[in-house]
Design an enzyme around this catalytic site. Structure first.
Site, mmCIF file in Angstrom:
data_model
loop_
_atom_site.group_PDB
_atom_site.id
_atom_site.type_symbol
_atom_site.label_atom_id
_atom_site.label_comp_id
_atom_site.label_asym_id
_atom_site.label_seq_id
_atom_site.Cartn_x
_atom_site.Cartn_y
_atom_site.Cartn_z
ATOM 1 N N GLY A 10 0.829 -1.219 0.000
ATOM 2 C CA GLY A 10 0.000 0.000 0.000
ATOM 3 C C GLY A 10 0.852 1.253 0.000
ATOM 4 C CB SER A 91 -8.779 1.971 2.379
ATOM 5 O OG SER A 91 -8.784 3.000 1.407
ATOM 6 C CB THR A 134 -9.677 0.483 10.809
ATOM 7 O OG1 THR A 134 -10.704 1.483 10.756
ATOM 8 C CG2 THR A 134 -10.349 -0.867 10.560
ATOM 9 C CD GLU A 136 -15.588 2.490 9.655
ATOM 10 O OE1 GLU A 136 -16.487 1.721 9.312
ATOM 11 O OE2 GLU A 136 -15.785 3.667 9.970
ATOM 12 C CE1 TYR A 158 -11.000 -0.809 5.193
ATOM 13 C CE2 TYR A 158 -12.194 -0.044 7.136
ATOM 14 C CZ TYR A 158 -11.026 -0.118 6.395
ATOM 15 O OH TYR A 158 -9.876 0.477 6.874
ATOM 16 C CE LYS A 162 -8.165 -2.555 6.753
ATOM 17 N NZ LYS A 162 -6.707 -2.388 6.694
#
Ligand code: NAP
Ligand code: G4F
Length: 346
Positions: A10, A91, A134, A136, A158, A162
């Site tokens: 990334g 992402s 994250t 999230e 997502y 993760k």
């Protein structure tokens, strides 16, 4: 002792590019995985001298993709990194509802591919692993503010992908002794942020509106709250997490949270104007006080099937253990982003 070797997946993204610069400054030999794209994706690396498999260049770029286990394994064996920073991801949270299977392949299994390669190739004693976890993960938050101990409740494909990565990092640490760490990073932003994320989108479009290049922007949920920090400080935290004497997981956040509305208001204040709001629901509009121009309207396309309404992190552990603390707060972040955007459009 020779140079430390780092591998960044990334590297073309916001965080990968800052991290590459910082590791070079620290004297690392830096390698990055770059996807083969039809159009150039190296804009964020523009100030770095990069080259493909060219040891004379500052950053060695290798074509690859974290969905390809052979490729990941081959690069790991060839580079034998001291530190891997796994930042590669699909992402975008809303887009993960459009491409959930692909998101899982990259954001969940991609992590497993690196960890398996470390174990399989006897790199456990050599290679430390950083996972881009994250905020999230907290999703429908179970506690305010969120700490390393707050239970997860992911709210998107997502975040679910993760979550797999978070736990596979913990598992490979406990099962095989891999020096593997999760940085649970809250939203962090900069000029280099992708255009489809809210901070960059609002800053970019507001500047264009004020320059008369467009009339208005369309946004989704104005009421969610985010804990926004400044990206280069967060990539510094990634490095610090891997320098700690034992592998642990850390929340990285500012401890301050704001709505999307407050973001829009602050951006226009930095452009010498101010916004008032009229209407409700899909009819809600942001209007410039200077001339009555409607600059924000709602487009439900940007709504998510399930939203994360409130994120606010408590980074006390990072402060106490690593000495890391966010320096740039919301107002300064907006100021920096507006100023960088204005410079880029001169
Ligand atoms: P970003 O700008 O979207 O960068 C993502 C990077 O991953 C890009 O270099 C992209 O390459 C690469 N990538 C995507 N799919 C890949 C694949 N299949 N194989 C190899 N590379 C692939 O993201 P970011 O904001 O820098 O965030 C870095 C990481 O931190 C991500 O994992 C993100 O999920 C996570 N994170 C970000 C935040 C945040 O607020 N920024 C917060 C918490 C966690 P292309 O350039 O070719 O697309
Ligand atoms: O900027 P966003 O797209 O970021 P989001 O969903 O918080 O995710 C980012 O931060 C995560 C860390 O918490 C990372 F893991 C993830 O990779 C990514 O970097 O959206 C922020 C908020 C959301 O509530 C969204 O519904 O802004 C709201 N929003 C309102 N209008 C919008 C828009 N988001 C986007 N992208 N575009 C809009 O027009």
């Amino acid at each position: 002792m020779g140079k430390k070797v780092a591998l960044i997946s990334g590297i073309t993204g916001q965080d990968g590019s800052y991290l590459a610069e910082q590791l070079l400054e620290k004297g690392y030999e830096v390698h990055g995985i770059i996807r083969r794209n039809s159009s150039d994706s190296t804009g964020n690396l523009a100030i770095l001298e990069t080259g493909y498999h060219n040891p004379l260049k500052k950053v060695n770029l290798h074509y690859g993709d974290v969905t390809d286990s052979n490729n990941v394994d081959k690069l790991m064996r060839k580079i034998q990194p001291d530190e891997v920073y796994n930042l590669a991801a699909q992402s975008h949270v809303r887009i993960s509802f459009d491409i959930p299977e692909y998101t899982a392949n990259v954001d969940a299994l991609g992590t497993l591919r690196f960890l398996e390669s470390i174990v399989k190739n006897d790199l456990v004693k050599k290679t430390k692993f950083y996972q881009a976890s994250t905020s999230e993960l907290y999703g429908e938050v179970q506690e305010i503010p969120q700490t390393e101990k707050t239970p997860f409740y992911p709210r998107s494909p997502y975040a679910v992908a993760k979550m797999y990565s978070y736990w596979i990092v913990v598992n490979y640490r406990e099962a095989y002794g891999v020096f593997a760490c999760n940085g649970i990073l809250f939203n962090h932003e900069s000029f280099r942020r992708g255009l489809s994320f809210i901070t960059k989108k609002v800053v970019n479009l507001a500047v264009k509106i004020k320059k008369g290049k467009m009339d208005k922007m369309f946004l989704g949920n104005l009421y969610s709250k985010r804990d926004w920090g400044y990206a280069p400080e967060y990539t510094e935290a990634m490095w610090e997490i891997l320098q700690h004497d034992q592998p642990e997981d850390f929340v990285i956040a500012t401890g301050e949270t704001h709505t999307i509305k407050e973001l829009v208001e602050e951006v226009f204040v930095n452009l010498g104007d101010s916004v008032r709001w009229e209407g409700e629901g899909l009819e809600e509009k942001g209007i410039l006080n200077s001339n009555g121009q409607v600059v924000v309207e709602i487009d439900p396309h940007y709504f998510r099937p399930t939203e994360v309404n409130l994120l606010i992190g408590d980074a006390t552990k990072a402060k106490e253990v690593l000495g890391w603390e966010a320096k740039t707060r919301f107002k300064d972040l907006v100021k920096i982003m507006v100023s960088d955007e204005l410079k880029s459009m001169q």
